[in-house]
Structure formats: C-alpha cells, structure tokens
Design a protein around this motif. Structure first.
Motif, PDB file in Angstrom:
ATOM      1  N   GLY A 142      -6.742  -4.347  38.914  1.00 17.94           N
ATOM      2  CA  GLY A 142      -6.610  -3.095  39.656  1.00 17.94           C
ATOM      3  C   GLY A 142      -5.428  -3.353  40.852  1.00 17.94           C
ATOM      4  N   PHE A 143      -4.955  -4.728  40.644  1.00 18.83           N
ATOM      5  CA  PHE A 143      -3.905  -4.607  41.735  1.00 18.83           C
ATOM      6  C   PHE A 143      -2.684  -3.885  41.454  1.00 18.83           C
ATOM      7  CE2 PHE A 143      -6.240  -8.441  42.528  1.00 18.83           C
ATOM      8  CZ  PHE A 143      -5.977  -8.806  43.888  1.00 18.83           C
ATOM      9  N   ILE A 144      -2.055  -3.322  42.627  1.00 13.22           N
ATOM     10  CA  ILE A 144      -0.849  -2.199  41.816  1.00 13.22           C
ATOM     11  C   ILE A 144       0.412  -2.903  43.013  1.00 13.22           C
ATOM     12  CG2 ILE A 144      -2.331  -0.324  41.441  1.00 13.22           C
ATOM     13  CD1 ILE A 144      -1.700   0.667  44.413  1.00 13.22           C
ATOM     14  N   ARG A 145       1.548  -2.769  42.366  1.00 14.66           N
ATOM     15  CA  ARG A 145       2.789  -2.948  43.068  1.00 14.66           C
ATOM     16  C   ARG A 145       2.646  -2.314  44.669  1.00 14.66           C
ATOM     17  NH1 ARG A 145       6.191  -5.170  44.342  1.00 14.66           N
ATOM     18  NH2 ARG A 145       8.056  -4.104  43.638  1.00 14.66           N
ATOM     19  N   SER A 146       3.002  -3.061  45.461  1.00 18.09           N
ATOM     20  CA  SER A 146       3.187  -2.697  46.761  1.00 18.09           C
ATOM     21  C   SER A 146       4.593  -3.171  47.547  1.00 18.09           C
ATOM     22  CB  SER A 146       2.169  -3.112  48.030  1.00 18.09           C
ATOM     23  OG  SER A 146       0.883  -2.247  47.813  1.00 18.09           O
ATOM     24  N   PRO A 147       5.896  -2.418  47.122  1.00 16.73           N
ATOM     25  CA  PRO A 147       7.045  -2.656  47.260  1.00 16.73           C
ATOM     26  C   PRO A 147       7.153  -3.078  48.769  1.00 16.73           C
ATOM     27  CG  PRO A 147       7.003  -0.948  45.998  1.00 16.73           C
ATOM     28  CD  PRO A 147       5.422  -1.118  46.387  1.00 16.73           C
ATOM     29  N   GLU A 148       6.535  -2.464  49.632  1.00 17.07           N
ATOM     30  CA  GLU A 148       6.689  -2.572  51.168  1.00 17.07           C
ATOM     31  C   GLU A 148       6.255  -4.145  51.379  1.00 17.07           C
ATOM     32  OE1 GLU A 148       2.461  -1.155  50.653  1.00 17.07           O
ATOM     33  OE2 GLU A 148       4.319  -0.778  49.807  1.00 17.07           O
ATOM     34  N   LYS A 149       5.580  -4.788  50.580  1.00 18.38           N
ATOM     35  CA  LYS A 149       5.051  -6.134  50.856  1.00 18.38           C
ATOM     36  C   LYS A 149       6.058  -7.157  50.070  1.00 18.38           C
ATOM     37  CE  LYS A 149       0.867  -5.455  52.804  1.00 18.38           C
ATOM     38  NZ  LYS A 149       0.503  -5.741  54.059  1.00 18.38           N
ATOM     39  N   ASP A 150       7.010  -6.786  49.408  1.00 22.16           N
ATOM     40  CA  ASP A 150       8.049  -7.666  48.774  1.00 22.16           C
ATOM     41  C   ASP A 150       8.774  -8.510  49.896  1.00 22.16           C
ATOM     42  OD1 ASP A 150       7.289  -6.489  46.733  1.00 22.16           O
ATOM     43  OD2 ASP A 150       9.327  -5.519  45.846  1.00 22.16           O
ATOM     44  N   TRP A 151       9.000  -9.666  49.477  1.00 23.19           N
ATOM     45  CA  TRP A 151       9.868 -10.328  50.431  1.00 23.19           C
ATOM     46  C   TRP A 151      10.357 -11.804  49.475  1.00 23.19           C
ATOM     47  CZ3 TRP A 151       8.430 -15.568  52.752  1.00 23.19           C
ATOM     48  CH2 TRP A 151       7.098 -16.042  52.230  1.00 23.19           C
ATOM     49  N   SER A 152      11.248 -12.315  50.404  1.00 23.05           N
ATOM     50  CA  SER A 152      12.001 -13.481  49.822  1.00 23.05           C
ATOM     51  C   SER A 152      11.829 -14.915  50.800  1.00 23.05           C
ATOM     52  CB  SER A 152      13.327 -13.129  49.473  1.00 23.05           C
ATOM     53  OG  SER A 152      14.093 -14.270  48.836  1.00 23.05           O
ATOM     54  N   PRO A 153      11.081 -15.899  50.412  1.00 25.29           N
ATOM     55  CA  PRO A 153      11.101 -17.046  51.479  1.00 25.29           C
ATOM     56  C   PRO A 153      12.215 -17.914  51.194  1.00 25.29           C
ATOM     57  CG  PRO A 153       9.526 -17.465  49.383  1.00 25.29           C
ATOM     58  CD  PRO A 153      10.288 -16.193  49.356  1.00 25.29           C
ATOM     59  N   ALA A 154      13.058 -17.716  50.410  1.00 24.94           N
ATOM     60  CA  ALA A 154      14.415 -18.484  50.091  1.00 24.94           C
ATOM     61  C   ALA A 154      15.296 -18.001  49.102  1.00 24.94           C
ATOM     62  CB  ALA A 154      13.963 -19.967  49.554  1.00 24.94           C
ATOM     63  N   PRO A 155      16.663 -18.194  49.297  1.00 25.58           N
ATOM     64  CA  PRO A 155      17.495 -17.694  48.138  1.00 25.58           C
ATOM     65  C   PRO A 155      17.160 -17.919  46.891  1.00 25.58           C
ATOM     66  CG  PRO A 155      18.623 -18.553  50.093  1.00 25.58           C
ATOM     67  CD  PRO A 155      17.270 -19.181  50.304  1.00 25.58           C
ATOM     68  N   GLY A 156      17.150 -16.620  46.213  1.00 32.75           N
ATOM     69  CA  GLY A 156      16.761 -16.892  44.651  1.00 32.75           C
ATOM     70  C   GLY A 156      15.282 -16.886  44.287  1.00 32.75           C
ATOM     71  N   VAL A 157      14.387 -16.770  45.246  1.00 35.57           N
ATOM     72  CA  VAL A 157      12.999 -16.561  45.100  1.00 35.57           C
ATOM     73  C   VAL A 157      12.509 -15.302  45.866  1.00 35.57           C
ATOM     74  CG1 VAL A 157      10.844 -17.577  45.796  1.00 35.57           C
ATOM     75  CG2 VAL A 157      12.778 -19.188  45.440  1.00 35.57           C
ATOM     76  N   ASP A 158      12.338 -14.373  44.718  1.00 36.05           N
ATOM     77  CA  ASP A 158      11.798 -12.934  45.054  1.00 36.05           C
ATOM     78  C   ASP A 158      10.578 -12.915  44.708  1.00 36.05           C
ATOM     79  OD1 ASP A 158      14.567 -11.914  45.917  1.00 36.05           O
ATOM     80  OD2 ASP A 158      15.111 -12.195  43.855  1.00 36.05           O
ATOM     81  N   LEU A 159       9.635 -12.353  45.702  1.00 35.35           N
ATOM     82  CA  LEU A 159       8.279 -12.370  45.610  1.00 35.35           C
ATOM     83  C   LEU A 159       7.907 -10.772  45.742  1.00 35.35           C
ATOM     84  CD1 LEU A 159       7.120 -15.320  47.755  1.00 35.35           C
ATOM     85  CD2 LEU A 159       7.231 -15.362  45.353  1.00 35.35           C
ATOM     86  N   LEU A 160       7.031 -10.385  44.856  1.00 35.78           N
ATOM     87  CA  LEU A 160       6.711  -8.828  44.543  1.00 35.78           C
ATOM     88  C   LEU A 160       5.402  -8.868  45.268  1.00 35.78           C
ATOM     89  CD1 LEU A 160       7.704  -8.226  41.052  1.00 35.78           C
ATOM     90  CD2 LEU A 160       9.117  -7.958  43.096  1.00 35.78           C
ATOM     91  N   GLY A 161       4.873  -8.013  45.933  1.00 38.33           N
ATOM     92  CA  GLY A 161       3.678  -7.733  46.646  1.00 38.33           C
ATOM     93  C   GLY A 161       2.755  -6.828  45.762  1.00 38.33           C
ATOM     94  N   LEU A 162       1.540  -7.404  45.552  1.00 41.15           N
ATOM     95  CA  LEU A 162       0.486  -6.533  44.879  1.00 41.15           C
ATOM     96  C   LEU A 162      -0.899  -6.116  45.794  1.00 41.15           C
ATOM     97  CD1 LEU A 162       0.550  -8.688  41.456  1.00 41.15           C
ATOM     98  CD2 LEU A 162       1.811  -6.381  42.198  1.00 41.15           C
ATOM     99  N   ARG A 163      -1.419  -5.217  45.699  1.00 39.63           N
ATOM    100  CA  ARG A 163      -2.485  -4.852  46.655  1.00 39.63           C
ATOM    101  C   ARG A 163      -3.719  -4.279  45.817  1.00 39.63           C
ATOM    102  NH1 ARG A 163      -4.281  -0.894  50.556  1.00 39.63           N
ATOM    103  NH2 ARG A 163      -4.535  -1.942  52.615  1.00 39.63           N
ATOM    104  N   LEU A 164      -4.873  -4.728  46.134  1.00 37.99           N
ATOM    105  CA  LEU A 164      -6.014  -4.054  45.660  1.00 37.99           C
ATOM    106  C   LEU A 164      -6.836  -3.262  46.693  1.00 37.99           C
ATOM    107  CD1 LEU A 164      -8.149  -3.784  43.099  1.00 37.99           C
ATOM    108  CD2 LEU A 164      -8.982  -5.972  44.101  1.00 37.99           C
ATOM    109  N   GLU A 165      -7.153  -2.252  46.783  1.00 45.35           N
ATOM    110  CA  GLU A 165      -8.048  -1.494  47.536  1.00 45.35           C
ATOM    111  C   GLU A 165      -9.404  -1.783  47.275  1.00 45.35           C
ATOM    112  OE1 GLU A 165      -7.344   0.756  50.263  1.00 45.35           O
ATOM    113  OE2 GLU A 165      -5.424   0.509  50.057  1.00 45.35           O
ATOM    114  N   LEU A 166     -10.326  -2.241  48.501  1.00 40.64           N
ATOM    115  CA  LEU A 166     -11.612  -2.549  48.036  1.00 40.64           C
ATOM    116  C   LEU A 166     -12.675  -1.419  48.572  1.00 40.64           C
ATOM    117  CD1 LEU A 166     -11.694  -6.008  49.763  1.00 40.64           C
ATOM    118  CD2 LEU A 166     -11.382  -5.308  47.320  1.00 40.64           C
TER     119      LEU A 166
END
Length: 169
Positions: A142-166
C-alpha cells in the motif's frame, strides 16, 4: 510467514546483519560507484544506537535472513520522516533467502512498530530504477509515491519517496 520470526537485533547478530546487508545491496547493483555507503551499511552498531535494528531469523536454524533499521524523525538515520511519521531504512534480505517472505515480514514489523507508537504514516525511499521485486513489495503493502519526498544524496543517486498512511484502530 511460517518459519520466520522478526525480533530486535542483538549485538551477536551484528556481523551477520552487516554481511547480508552489504551482500544484498551489492547483488542489486546499488553499491556500484558508491564511495563509503558500504561502510555505512556494515556499521550496524551505530545504526542500533540511533534506531531499532530488526532481524528476520529462520526459526529452525536461527540464521539471520534479513534486517531493517526503523527510525523516527530527528534521529541520525532519518531522511524523510516528518512529525507523526516513522521511517525504515536499509531493508536487506540475504540473497540466498529471497523469495521466502523475509522482506514482507520486515516491512510488516516496521508498520506494526509505527502503529504501536501512534504514528500516522510510514515513509521510505527507494532508488530510482531499483529492482522490480522491491517496488512490487512496497506497492502490494500500500505504499504510494510521494514525489515531495524525492531527493538525491549524491550526484547520480536519485531516491523516490513512498508513503503508507496508517489507519488508527
């Protein structure tokens, strides 16, 4: 899942957790070109001070098959979580134990822990282009994409945010 038990890691588990975490990240190709992240993954004792390291063990052999680090906002390893949210990081399953439900059991343990603590959501990040089995695991739960949580800790490393409402019971 029959034959698996999730419990807090003990210091005697740390070498196995370090080995399997690095092995799992290497098997997924997530350490290619990385400088220093393998050492972070292997430093289980530091993670255990800042969060809760959980392990999934084979109930028959006692072997550690997987691990995850559960954290709350404002702690050293929290990257995405805000007020009321919990987060888990460094979910890893021993490559030889994949397909046994280990990852799902660890995710459920984190969701249960967040619920116990009264959190409203669980947030995680996954590497863009990460292996399909991980994305399927999180999507099924049930995790869904949360683009507002996307970030990049280093060049070329793209992380996508996911969120599960409880849901509160």
């Amino acid at each position: 899942m029959t034959g698996l038990r999730v419990r807090p890691a003990e210091s005697a588990d740390f070498p196995a957790v370090a080995r399997l975490t690095v092995a799992a990240y290497e098997a997924d190709g997530q350490l290619k070109g990385e400088h220093g992240y393998g050492e972070v993954l292997a430093d289980v004792s530091t993670r255990a001070v800042s969060g809760e390291v959980l392990v999934a063990v084979d109930e028959v052999t006692g072997a550690v098959l997987g691990s995850v680090t559960f954290v709350l906002p404002g702690t050293r390893f929290a990257e995405l979580s805000g007020p009321g949210e919990a987060e888990f990081r460094m979910l890893a399953v021993d490559p030889g134990a994949q397909g046994r439900g280990v990852g799902g059991a660890l995710v459920e343990a984190c969701v249960d822990r967040a619920t116990e603590l009264g959190c409203t959501a669980v947030v995680i990040c996954v590497r863009a282009g990460m292996a399909d089995p991980a994305h399927r695991l999180y999507s099924r739960r049930g995790f869904i994409r949360s683009p507002e949580k996307d970030w990049s800790p280093a060049p070329g490393v793209d992380l996508l945010g996911l969120r599960l409402e409880l849901t509160r019971g």
